[in-house]
Design a protein around this motif. Structure first.
Motif, PDB file in Angstrom:
ATOM      1  N   PHE A  97       0.820  -1.199   0.000  1.00 14.79           N
ATOM      2  CA  PHE A  97       0.000   0.000   0.000  1.00 14.79           C
ATOM      3  C   PHE A  97       0.862   1.260   0.000  1.00 14.79           C
ATOM      4  N   GLN A  98       0.205   2.392  -0.228  1.00 13.71           N
ATOM      5  CA  GLN A  98       0.893   3.654  -0.471  1.00 13.71           C
ATOM      6  C   GLN A  98       1.662   4.156   0.746  1.00 13.71           C
ATOM      7  N   ASP A  99       1.040   4.122   1.903  1.00 12.96           N
ATOM      8  CA  ASP A  99       1.662   4.691   3.101  1.00 12.96           C
ATOM      9  C   ASP A  99       1.822   3.593   4.144  1.00 12.96           C
ATOM     10  N   PRO A 100       3.028   3.088   4.341  1.00 13.89           N
ATOM     11  CA  PRO A 100       3.211   1.979   5.280  1.00 13.89           C
ATOM     12  C   PRO A 100       2.879   2.338   6.719  1.00 13.89           C
ATOM     13  N   MET A 101       2.981   3.618   7.084  1.00 14.67           N
ATOM     14  CA  MET A 101       2.710   3.991   8.471  1.00 14.67           C
ATOM     15  C   MET A 101       1.234   3.806   8.801  1.00 14.67           C
ATOM     16  N   THR A 102       0.346   4.012   7.825  1.00 19.65           N
ATOM     17  CA  THR A 102      -1.077   3.809   8.070  1.00 19.65           C
ATOM     18  C   THR A 102      -1.510   2.386   7.730  1.00 19.65           C
ATOM     19  N   SER A 103      -0.711   1.663   6.958  1.00 20.31           N
ATOM     20  CA  SER A 103      -1.061   0.299   6.577  1.00 20.31           C
ATOM     21  C   SER A 103      -0.604  -0.723   7.622  1.00 20.31           C
ATOM     22  N   LEU A 104       0.521  -0.452   8.274  1.00 19.95           N
ATOM     23  CA  LEU A 104       1.000  -1.336   9.331  1.00 19.95           C
ATOM     24  C   LEU A 104       0.255  -1.050  10.631  1.00 19.95           C
ATOM     25  N   ASN A 105      -0.001  -2.096  11.403  1.00 16.21           N
ATOM     26  CA  ASN A 105      -0.683  -1.940  12.685  1.00 16.21           C
ATOM     27  C   ASN A 105       0.323  -1.434  13.728  1.00 16.21           C
ATOM     28  N   PRO A 106       0.138  -0.230  14.266  1.00 17.17           N
ATOM     29  CA  PRO A 106       1.139   0.334  15.191  1.00 17.17           C
ATOM     30  C   PRO A 106       1.208  -0.400  16.523  1.00 17.17           C
ATOM     31  N   THR A 107       0.194  -1.210  16.850  1.00 22.92           N
ATOM     32  CA  THR A 107       0.168  -1.903  18.145  1.00 22.92           C
ATOM     33  C   THR A 107       0.745  -3.311  18.069  1.00 22.92           C
ATOM     34  N   LYS A 109       3.905  -5.966  16.762  1.00 23.82           N
ATOM     35  CA  LYS A 109       5.291  -6.056  16.321  1.00 23.82           C
ATOM     36  C   LYS A 109       5.350  -6.464  14.859  1.00 23.82           C
ATOM     37  N   ILE A 110       6.401  -6.032  14.180  1.00 17.76           N
ATOM     38  CA  ILE A 110       6.571  -6.334  12.759  1.00 17.76           C
ATOM     39  C   ILE A 110       6.522  -7.847  12.516  1.00 17.76           C
ATOM     40  N   GLY A 111       7.149  -8.600  13.389  1.00 18.72           N
ATOM     41  CA  GLY A 111       7.201 -10.044  13.214  1.00 18.72           C
ATOM     42  C   GLY A 111       5.829 -10.678  13.178  1.00 18.72           C
ATOM     43  N   ARG A 112       4.951 -10.235  14.074  1.00 16.02           N
ATOM     44  CA  ARG A 112       3.599 -10.810  14.096  1.00 16.02           C
ATOM     45  C   ARG A 112       2.840 -10.471  12.823  1.00 16.02           C
ATOM     46  N   GLN A 113       3.072  -9.249  12.293  1.00 15.13           N
ATOM     47  CA  GLN A 113       2.361  -8.844  11.082  1.00 15.13           C
ATOM     48  C   GLN A 113       2.834  -9.632   9.857  1.00 15.13           C
ATOM     49  N   ILE A 114       4.083 -10.084   9.882  1.00 19.60           N
ATOM     50  CA  ILE A 114       4.592 -10.911   8.793  1.00 19.60           C
ATOM     51  C   ILE A 114       4.125 -12.357   8.947  1.00 19.60           C
ATOM     52  N   THR A 115       4.175 -12.860  10.181  1.00 18.68           N
ATOM     53  CA  THR A 115       3.951 -14.296  10.377  1.00 18.68           C
ATOM     54  C   THR A 115       2.480 -14.703  10.384  1.00 18.68           C
ATOM     55  N   GLU A 116       1.547 -13.775  10.642  1.00 12.89           N
ATOM     56  CA  GLU A 116       0.152 -14.193  10.716  1.00 12.89           C
ATOM     57  C   GLU A 116      -0.344 -14.737   9.378  1.00 12.89           C
ATOM     58  N   GLY A 117       0.156 -14.182   8.257  1.00 17.82           N
ATOM     59  CA  GLY A 117      -0.214 -14.722   6.950  1.00 17.82           C
ATOM     60  C   GLY A 117       0.395 -16.091   6.710  1.00 17.82           C
ATOM     61  N   HIS A 154       6.824   1.996  14.640  1.00 15.76           N
ATOM     62  CA  HIS A 154       7.363   3.339  14.937  1.00 15.76           C
ATOM     63  C   HIS A 154       8.874   3.324  15.157  1.00 15.76           C
ATOM     64  N   GLU A 155       9.440   2.134  15.346  1.00 15.71           N
ATOM     65  CA  GLU A 155      10.889   2.022  15.536  1.00 15.71           C
ATOM     66  C   GLU A 155      11.627   1.871  14.205  1.00 15.71           C
ATOM     67  N   PHE A 156      10.876   1.829  13.111  1.00 12.70           N
ATOM     68  CA  PHE A 156      11.454   1.724  11.775  1.00 12.70           C
ATOM     69  C   PHE A 156      11.416   3.081  11.092  1.00 12.70           C
ATOM     70  N   SER A 157      12.398   3.347  10.235  1.00 12.94           N
ATOM     71  CA  SER A 157      12.353   4.539   9.382  1.00 12.94           C
ATOM     72  C   SER A 157      11.310   4.330   8.284  1.00 12.94           C
ATOM     73  N   GLY A 158      11.012   5.395   7.529  1.00 13.55           N
ATOM     74  CA  GLY A 158      10.027   5.284   6.457  1.00 13.55           C
ATOM     75  C   GLY A 158      10.404   4.235   5.419  1.00 13.55           C
ATOM     76  N   GLY A 159      11.675   4.241   5.010  1.00 14.18           N
ATOM     77  CA  GLY A 159      12.125   3.268   4.027  1.00 14.18           C
ATOM     78  C   GLY A 159      12.075   1.848   4.556  1.00 14.18           C
TER      79      GLY A 159
END
Length: 342
Positions: A97-107, A109-117, A154-159
């Motif tokens: 998606f266009q804006d990762p800050m609004t597409s990623l769940n801020p609550t 962890k990145i790992g959970r968002q990758i592994t749930e799929g 929030h601990e990641f940069s935009g890139g």
């Protein structure tokens, strides 16, 4: 190459208090294995609605696929149930998606968002999914993935957030990756890194890509073929070389003319006068007629059919009719020179 996606006469509308908005009108294109197709056009031209409809992500209601088909390996996605689409999303098609800050769940962890799929679609255990998540973060170029996978967005940069979005989209090895303006929120240096990453990943994973953008500079470096959208319609499509060096539609000329050029000393960029059409009451004829300096009476009254300039280039413009006056494209955007119909 094998054709894996075929969009035929897709029309999508949205109901509003002011009437029905015909956001996508009779759009057709296809996508082949290991190919990057760029869909370009101004904001409001129907690019994002088109790809969201392919993924069946538009809210229904108010959105509705009025007609057409979307064939993925011969199966029509328009006829699939939502439960069937849940299996196709991620497994067959992924989306950045266009804006990762609004597409990623801020609550989360990145790992959970990758592994749930991975856990849902590939039935992996949490441990194996976590290990694959680390591999994916490493694949997309995130340093120290063993540590980063336990951090929050929030601990990641935009890139890095965009790289994480790419990792999520690639997690289940989809055949098609849809990137909706993936570099808009990033600075120029990071944009180049993300585009190079997508090209490298395409080679490594054999994934076909649909790239949505309004930036023709991105298209030149990343795509094999281009579809130009305006007013909810595809007005021209062809290879990158055809669109950049032999464009036939005045709207494509306008887009190319508005690109900054390194050898141009003028400070002011060209623009296309006027505004896009109101798709609550779309024009009967060519959607670009009201802004086109070459428009004829027939342009307002009738939609032009596609004219084939080659086996790969098709343009919907009355200027290509043999009865139309000869018109020269602006020399500043047309490398080959010459007239467009003769």
């Amino acid at each position: 190459m094998k054709k894996i996606l075929e969009v035929n006469n897709l029309s999508v509308s949205f109901k509003s208090h002011n009437g029905e908005v015909q956001a996508v009108r009779d759009v057709s294109f296809d996508l082949h294995e290991q190919e990057t197709l760029a869909i370009v056009g101004e904001s409001g031209s129907g690019k994002s609605v088109t790809v969201q409809s392919i993924m069946r992500l538009i809210a229904m209601p108010p959105g509705e696929i009025k007609s057409g088909s979307v064939l993925l390996n011969g199966e029509d996605l328009v006829k699939k149930t939502e439960k069937e689409m849940e299996q196709i999303r991620g497994n067959e098609m992924g989306m950045i998606f266009q804006d990762p800050m609004t597409s990623l769940n801020p609550t989360m962890k990145i790992g959970r968002q990758i592994t749930e799929g991975l856990i849902k679609h590939q039935n992996l255990s949490k441990k194996v999914a976590h290990e694959k998540g680390v591999e994916l973060l490493r694949l997309v170029g995130i340093p120290n993935p063993e540590t980063r996978i336990n951090q929050y967005p929030h601990e990641f940069s935009g890139g890095m957030r965009q790289r994480a979005m790419i990792a999520i989209a690639l997690s289940c090895n989809p055949k098609i990756l849809i990137a909706d303006e993936p570099t808009t929120a990033l600075d120029v240096t990071i944009q180049a890194q993300i585009l190079n990453l997508l090209k490298d990943l395409q080679v490594q994973t054999n994934t076909a890509i649909i790239l949505i953008t309004h930036d023709l500079g991105v298209v030149a470096n990343a795509a094999h073929r281009v579809a130009v959208m305006y007013g909810g319609k595809v007005v021209e499509k062809g290879t990158v070389d055809e669109i950049f060096y032999q464009p036939k539609h005045p709207y494509t000329w306008g887009l190319l003319g508005s690109m900054p050029k390194l050898n141009d000393d003028t400070e002011e960029l060209q623009s296309i006068p006027g505004t896009p059409p109101d798709l609550k009451d779309p024009p009967k004829g060519c959607p670009f007629a009201a802004r086109c300096p070459y428009a004829m009476k027939v342009c307002d009254q009738h939609m032009p059919a596609y004219t084939e300039s080659s086996s790969t280039q098709k343009t919907a413009c009355w200027l290509l009719d043999e009865r139309a006056p000869k018109v020269k494209p602006p020399e500043s955007i047309f490398a080959g020179g010459g007239q467009i119909n003769g």
